[in-house]
Design a protein around this motif. Sequence first.
Motif, PDB file in Angstrom:
ATOM      1  N   ARG A   1     -17.176 -11.465  -7.383  1.00  0.00           N
ATOM      2  CA  ARG A   1     -17.687  -9.824  -7.010  1.00  0.00           C
ATOM      3  C   ARG A   1     -17.326  -9.922  -5.651  1.00  0.00           C
ATOM      4  NH1 ARG A   1     -19.360  -4.850  -7.898  1.00  0.00           N
ATOM      5  NH2 ARG A   1     -20.147  -3.871  -5.843  1.00  0.00           N
ATOM      6  N   LYS A   2     -17.461 -10.887  -4.762  1.00  0.00           N
ATOM      7  CA  LYS A   2     -17.224 -10.764  -3.057  1.00  0.00           C
ATOM      8  C   LYS A   2     -15.429 -10.508  -3.179  1.00  0.00           C
ATOM      9  CE  LYS A   2     -16.503 -14.546  -0.477  1.00  0.00           C
ATOM     10  NZ  LYS A   2     -16.952 -15.671   0.039  1.00  0.00           N
ATOM     11  N   TYR A   3     -14.627 -11.289  -3.836  1.00  0.00           N
ATOM     12  CA  TYR A   3     -13.237 -11.066  -3.611  1.00  0.00           C
ATOM     13  C   TYR A   3     -12.856  -9.537  -4.318  1.00  0.00           C
ATOM     14  CZ  TYR A   3     -12.701 -15.956  -3.067  1.00  0.00           C
ATOM     15  OH  TYR A   3     -12.702 -17.325  -2.440  1.00  0.00           O
ATOM     16  N   SER A   4     -13.808  -9.291  -5.252  1.00  0.00           N
ATOM     17  CA  SER A   4     -13.363  -7.783  -5.815  1.00  0.00           C
ATOM     18  C   SER A   4     -13.700  -6.696  -4.874  1.00  0.00           C
ATOM     19  CB  SER A   4     -14.191  -7.465  -7.020  1.00  0.00           C
ATOM     20  OG  SER A   4     -13.875  -8.513  -8.352  1.00  0.00           O
ATOM     21  N   VAL A   5     -14.799  -6.831  -4.142  1.00  0.00           N
ATOM     22  CA  VAL A   5     -15.077  -5.808  -3.311  1.00  0.00           C
ATOM     23  C   VAL A   5     -14.150  -5.727  -2.184  1.00  0.00           C
ATOM     24  CG1 VAL A   5     -16.843  -5.315  -1.491  1.00  0.00           C
ATOM     25  CG2 VAL A   5     -17.675  -5.874  -3.927  1.00  0.00           C
ATOM     26  N   GLN A   6     -13.858  -6.954  -1.691  1.00  0.00           N
ATOM     27  CA  GLN A   6     -12.924  -6.971  -0.563  1.00  0.00           C
ATOM     28  C   GLN A   6     -11.365  -6.317  -1.175  1.00  0.00           C
ATOM     29  OE1 GLN A   6     -12.593 -11.252   0.158  1.00  0.00           O
ATOM     30  NE2 GLN A   6     -14.263 -11.116   1.683  1.00  0.00           N
ATOM     31  N   ASN A   7     -11.115  -6.580  -2.304  1.00  0.00           N
ATOM     32  CA  ASN A   7      -9.547  -5.921  -2.724  1.00  0.00           C
ATOM     33  C   ASN A   7      -9.938  -4.301  -2.813  1.00  0.00           C
ATOM     34  OD1 ASN A   7      -8.709  -8.519  -3.086  1.00  0.00           O
ATOM     35  ND2 ASN A   7      -9.273  -8.578  -5.396  1.00  0.00           N
ATOM     36  N   MET A   8     -11.084  -3.974  -3.421  1.00  0.00           N
ATOM     37  CA  MET A   8     -11.346  -2.345  -3.325  1.00  0.00           C
ATOM     38  C   MET A   8     -11.132  -1.639  -2.112  1.00  0.00           C
ATOM     39  SD  MET A   8     -13.702  -1.944  -6.779  1.00  0.00           S
ATOM     40  CE  MET A   8     -15.060  -2.881  -6.075  1.00  0.00           C
ATOM     41  N   LYS A   9     -11.911  -2.580  -0.898  1.00  0.00           N
ATOM     42  CA  LYS A   9     -11.867  -2.051   0.367  1.00  0.00           C
ATOM     43  C   LYS A   9     -10.637  -1.818   0.997  1.00  0.00           C
ATOM     44  CE  LYS A   9     -16.778  -2.641   1.869  1.00  0.00           C
ATOM     45  NZ  LYS A   9     -17.535  -3.336   2.493  1.00  0.00           N
ATOM     46  N   TYR A  10      -9.616  -2.823   0.540  1.00  0.00           N
ATOM     47  CA  TYR A  10      -8.129  -2.674   1.033  1.00  0.00           C
ATOM     48  C   TYR A  10      -7.769  -1.812   0.371  1.00  0.00           C
ATOM     49  CZ  TYR A  10      -3.607  -3.747   1.710  1.00  0.00           C
ATOM     50  OH  TYR A  10      -2.235  -3.740   2.039  1.00  0.00           O
TER      51      TYR A  10
ATOM     52  N   CYS B   1      11.194  -3.452 -14.729  1.00  0.00           N
ATOM     53  CA  CYS B   1      12.524  -2.853 -14.277  1.00  0.00           C
ATOM     54  C   CYS B   1      12.815  -1.795 -15.620  1.00  0.00           C
ATOM     55  CB  CYS B   1      13.326  -3.917 -14.430  1.00  0.00           C
ATOM     56  SG  CYS B   1      13.814  -4.947 -15.666  1.00  0.00           S
ATOM     57  N   THR B   2      12.127  -2.121 -16.540  1.00  0.00           N
ATOM     58  CA  THR B   2      12.455  -1.142 -17.846  1.00  0.00           C
ATOM     59  C   THR B   2      11.832   0.242 -17.680  1.00  0.00           C
ATOM     60  OG1 THR B   2      11.000  -2.405 -19.274  1.00  0.00           O
ATOM     61  CG2 THR B   2      13.260  -2.903 -19.489  1.00  0.00           C
ATOM     62  N   VAL B   3      10.614   0.229 -16.902  1.00  0.00           N
ATOM     63  CA  VAL B   3       9.783   1.316 -17.083  1.00  0.00           C
ATOM     64  C   VAL B   3       9.754   2.067 -15.866  1.00  0.00           C
ATOM     65  CG1 VAL B   3       8.219   0.801 -18.801  1.00  0.00           C
ATOM     66  CG2 VAL B   3       7.620   0.063 -16.625  1.00  0.00           C
ATOM     67  N   MET B   4      10.026   1.509 -14.597  1.00  0.00           N
ATOM     68  CA  MET B   4      10.007   1.717 -13.279  1.00  0.00           C
ATOM     69  C   MET B   4      11.235   2.224 -12.808  1.00  0.00           C
ATOM     70  SD  MET B   4       7.588   2.235 -10.903  1.00  0.00           S
ATOM     71  CE  MET B   4       7.617   3.076  -9.337  1.00  0.00           C
ATOM     72  N   THR B   5      11.401   3.695 -12.697  1.00  0.00           N
ATOM     73  CA  THR B   5      12.857   4.307 -12.106  1.00  0.00           C
ATOM     74  C   THR B   5      12.802   4.164 -10.355  1.00  0.00           C
ATOM     75  OG1 THR B   5      11.661   6.528 -12.191  1.00  0.00           O
ATOM     76  CG2 THR B   5      12.996   5.797 -14.074  1.00  0.00           C
ATOM     77  N   GLY B   6      11.433   4.442  -9.717  1.00  0.00           N
ATOM     78  CA  GLY B   6      11.582   4.556  -8.176  1.00  0.00           C
ATOM     79  C   GLY B   6      11.629   3.250  -7.908  1.00  0.00           C
ATOM     80  N   GLN B   7      11.346   3.168  -6.406  1.00  0.00           N
ATOM     81  CA  GLN B   7      11.405   2.078  -5.582  1.00  0.00           C
ATOM     82  C   GLN B   7      10.330   1.137  -5.735  1.00  0.00           C
ATOM     83  OE1 GLN B   7      13.697   1.979  -2.845  1.00  0.00           O
ATOM     84  NE2 GLN B   7      12.930   0.370  -1.704  1.00  0.00           N
ATOM     85  N   ILE B   8      10.384  -0.301  -5.653  1.00  0.00           N
ATOM     86  CA  ILE B   8       9.436  -1.199  -5.637  1.00  0.00           C
ATOM     87  C   ILE B   8       9.648  -1.975  -4.342  1.00  0.00           C
ATOM     88  CG2 ILE B   8       8.186  -3.202  -6.775  1.00  0.00           C
ATOM     89  CD1 ILE B   8       9.616  -2.383  -9.384  1.00  0.00           C
ATOM     90  N   ASP B   9       8.499  -1.914  -3.586  1.00  0.00           N
ATOM     91  CA  ASP B   9       8.535  -2.606  -2.348  1.00  0.00           C
ATOM     92  C   ASP B   9       7.539  -3.754  -2.263  1.00  0.00           C
ATOM     93  OD1 ASP B   9      10.462  -1.395  -0.610  1.00  0.00           O
ATOM     94  OD2 ASP B   9       9.047   0.264  -0.531  1.00  0.00           O
ATOM     95  N   PHE B  10       7.882  -5.182  -1.872  1.00  0.00           N
ATOM     96  CA  PHE B  10       6.821  -6.042  -1.772  1.00  0.00           C
ATOM     97  C   PHE B  10       6.527  -6.340  -0.226  1.00  0.00           C
ATOM     98  CE2 PHE B  10       9.324  -6.694  -5.590  1.00  0.00           C
ATOM     99  CZ  PHE B  10       8.247  -7.071  -6.578  1.00  0.00           C
ATOM    100  N   GLU B  11       5.051  -6.620  -0.233  1.00  0.00           N
ATOM    101  CA  GLU B  11       4.600  -6.738   1.213  1.00  0.00           C
ATOM    102  C   GLU B  11       3.683  -8.085   1.010  1.00  0.00           C
ATOM    103  OE1 GLU B  11       2.246  -3.520   2.279  1.00  0.00           O
ATOM    104  OE2 GLU B  11       3.922  -2.136   2.385  1.00  0.00           O
ATOM    105  N   THR B  12       3.408  -8.612   1.892  1.00  0.00           N
ATOM    106  CA  THR B  12       2.219  -9.982   2.093  1.00  0.00           C
ATOM    107  C   THR B  12       1.215  -9.304   2.971  1.00  0.00           C
ATOM    108  OG1 THR B  12       4.067 -11.529   1.887  1.00  0.00           O
ATOM    109  CG2 THR B  12       1.733 -12.242   2.434  1.00  0.00           C
ATOM    110  N   VAL B  13      -0.142  -9.119   2.439  1.00  0.00           N
ATOM    111  CA  VAL B  13      -0.906  -8.560   3.197  1.00  0.00           C
ATOM    112  C   VAL B  13      -2.429  -9.479   3.231  1.00  0.00           C
ATOM    113  CG1 VAL B  13      -0.473  -6.469   2.691  1.00  0.00           C
ATOM    114  CG2 VAL B  13      -1.926  -7.396   1.160  1.00  0.00           C
ATOM    115  N   SER B  14      -3.286  -9.271   4.272  1.00  0.00           N
ATOM    116  CA  SER B  14      -4.574  -9.781   4.071  1.00  0.00           C
ATOM    117  C   SER B  14      -5.508  -8.990   3.800  1.00  0.00           C
ATOM    118  CB  SER B  14      -4.724 -10.394   5.522  1.00  0.00           C
ATOM    119  OG  SER B  14      -6.201 -10.790   5.652  1.00  0.00           O
ATOM    120  N   VAL B  15      -6.582  -9.266   3.118  1.00  0.00           N
ATOM    121  CA  VAL B  15      -7.581  -8.364   2.518  1.00  0.00           C
ATOM    122  C   VAL B  15      -9.036  -8.797   2.997  1.00  0.00           C
ATOM    123  CG1 VAL B  15      -6.300  -7.794   0.282  1.00  0.00           C
ATOM    124  CG2 VAL B  15      -8.273  -9.688   0.313  1.00  0.00           C
ATOM    125  N   ILE B  16      -9.217  -9.752   3.882  1.00  0.00           N
ATOM    126  CA  ILE B  16     -10.303 -10.377   4.279  1.00  0.00           C
ATOM    127  C   ILE B  16     -10.810  -9.533   5.642  1.00  0.00           C
ATOM    128  CG2 ILE B  16     -11.614 -12.478   5.075  1.00  0.00           C
ATOM    129  CD1 ILE B  16      -9.884 -14.073   3.189  1.00  0.00           C
TER     130      ILE B  16
END
Lengths: 274, 274
Positions: free
Chosen positions: B57-66, B259-274
């Motif tokens: 629950r705690k992690y999920s709320v942090q993820n939703m806030k992010y 790759c077979t469904v997405m036509t647009g750009q995919i960007d990867f990021e590393t983030v902190s949610v805490i």
Amino acid sequence: MSLDNRADNRPIGVFDSGIGGITVLRELVKAFPNENYIYLGDTARLPYGSKSPETVRKYSVQNMKYLVSRDVKAIVVACNTASTQVTESMFEGRPVYNVITPGADLAVKKTENKRIAVLGTRATIRAGSYTKKIKELMPEAQVFAQACPLFVPLAEEAWYEDPVTNIIAFRYLQNLKKAEVDTVVLGCTHYPLLKASIRKVFGNYVHLIDSGEAISQELAADFDRDHVKMATNVDKSYLVVALTDHSEQFENLSNELLCTVMTGQIDFETVSVI
Amino acid sequence: MSLDNRADNRPIGVFDSGIGGITVLRELVKAFPNENYIYLGDTARLPYGSKSPETVRKYSVQNMKYLVSRDVKAIVVACNTASTQVTESMFEGRPVYNVITPGADLAVKKTENKRIAVLGTRATIRAGSYTKKIKELMPEAQVFAQACPLFVPLAEEAWYEDPVTNIIAFRYLQNLKKAEVDTVVLGCTHYPLLKASIRKVFGNYVHLIDSGEAISQELAADFDRDHVKMATNVDKSYLVVALTDHSEQFENLSNELLCTVMTGQIDFETVSVI
């Protein structure tokens, strides 16, 4: 601190991300039944095998600080992934034992044909610490590394002597068998639970290196040269299992794995290490 | 907020503990190719399946806030374990879609003999949320729940159409087959990757309920009744994949799956949610 100059009844601190380190603890308890132990299982954040080096380092330091706060006399890093990130031999005045060095030492002592296999999680294999350490000790050794990602969940399912585990072991290990290794480092603390299946692939004459046994031999040497002082408990040693997240499965499995070697009390606690 | 009354180009936020939710994202992208997406994978703390309800629950709320901080217009909880702990339908003004309700809805619509199987991780099965929801919608249904702990690592090994996966599927599922279920809820977002093996056990006439398809149908209904406004992107929709811990394996696998469904750009990021 102990008041008795010749003895130190403070516990030995052991940590792992989860249940795997219990195989190391079991070997320590078998070798040193009079010692007290505190086992920290970071179950809230397991597994470490899929996390980045920086994250594993951060969690490991938090775990060691927690063990220091419980006044341990020595720290055993009973987790191969964490051992790749904990290279110091002392932490806040306590000797630190990681599983890499004793495992590599023992492998080099046992091998005759100098062909050594290392099994581990993706992270351990990627880090390459066993290979590096073995090559340092025996530059002419040939080391074959193999990641076995399904071994941990198979051990956690307790499919120890099982045709499915045999098939998966065969798939992961057949090329190592062909490479004629004579020594196999079980580079993950869960893997000793799957020894039967691993031995089925390699046969009876291969040396399986179990981190728990290797670390016990190193600790015995340090007791001998008084680098660490032994405890004097007789029939009243204790074990505290501290988990960062409550887990019934963990309690059942660790009770099952420890009941044959532990005579004293086992207490379970849920703790925070952050 | 969107300035256009008829459109809302803010992204749809999707989160999971790791890679599994990508199967949900894939179905969403297939159904709504003009939408923008932000996918949060909490790789630093995966898996959620072995953690306590409070921690999840705690992690999920942090993820939703992010996700709210990234200005999403809707939140998809693409993780069955997290869905058992996120029961609200709105979070800080955004509609929330968990995978339990649409999956249960679709199962009840599909079943003819009212015998439904639910597959999931230990935590999902223990929580019993699917069973409860299905019973709520169809009190006379018989629900058979089965934990399949090895399915996630098998999917992560990409052993999708593999004899080993077939054997393990047969072991987990043979009793459900005997129970003559006609509908099987894939109650973990990794499981759609193992559809071939699961179908081998049950045969062609069973309904396999995929959370991604179920959630897409629910979102389509909400677009229809203007509860959520659609985006107007044409040929320039984007996807941001934000991970709490960098993982090359994750990037490769999600590129392969998308790759077979997405036509647009995919960007990867590393983030902190805490």
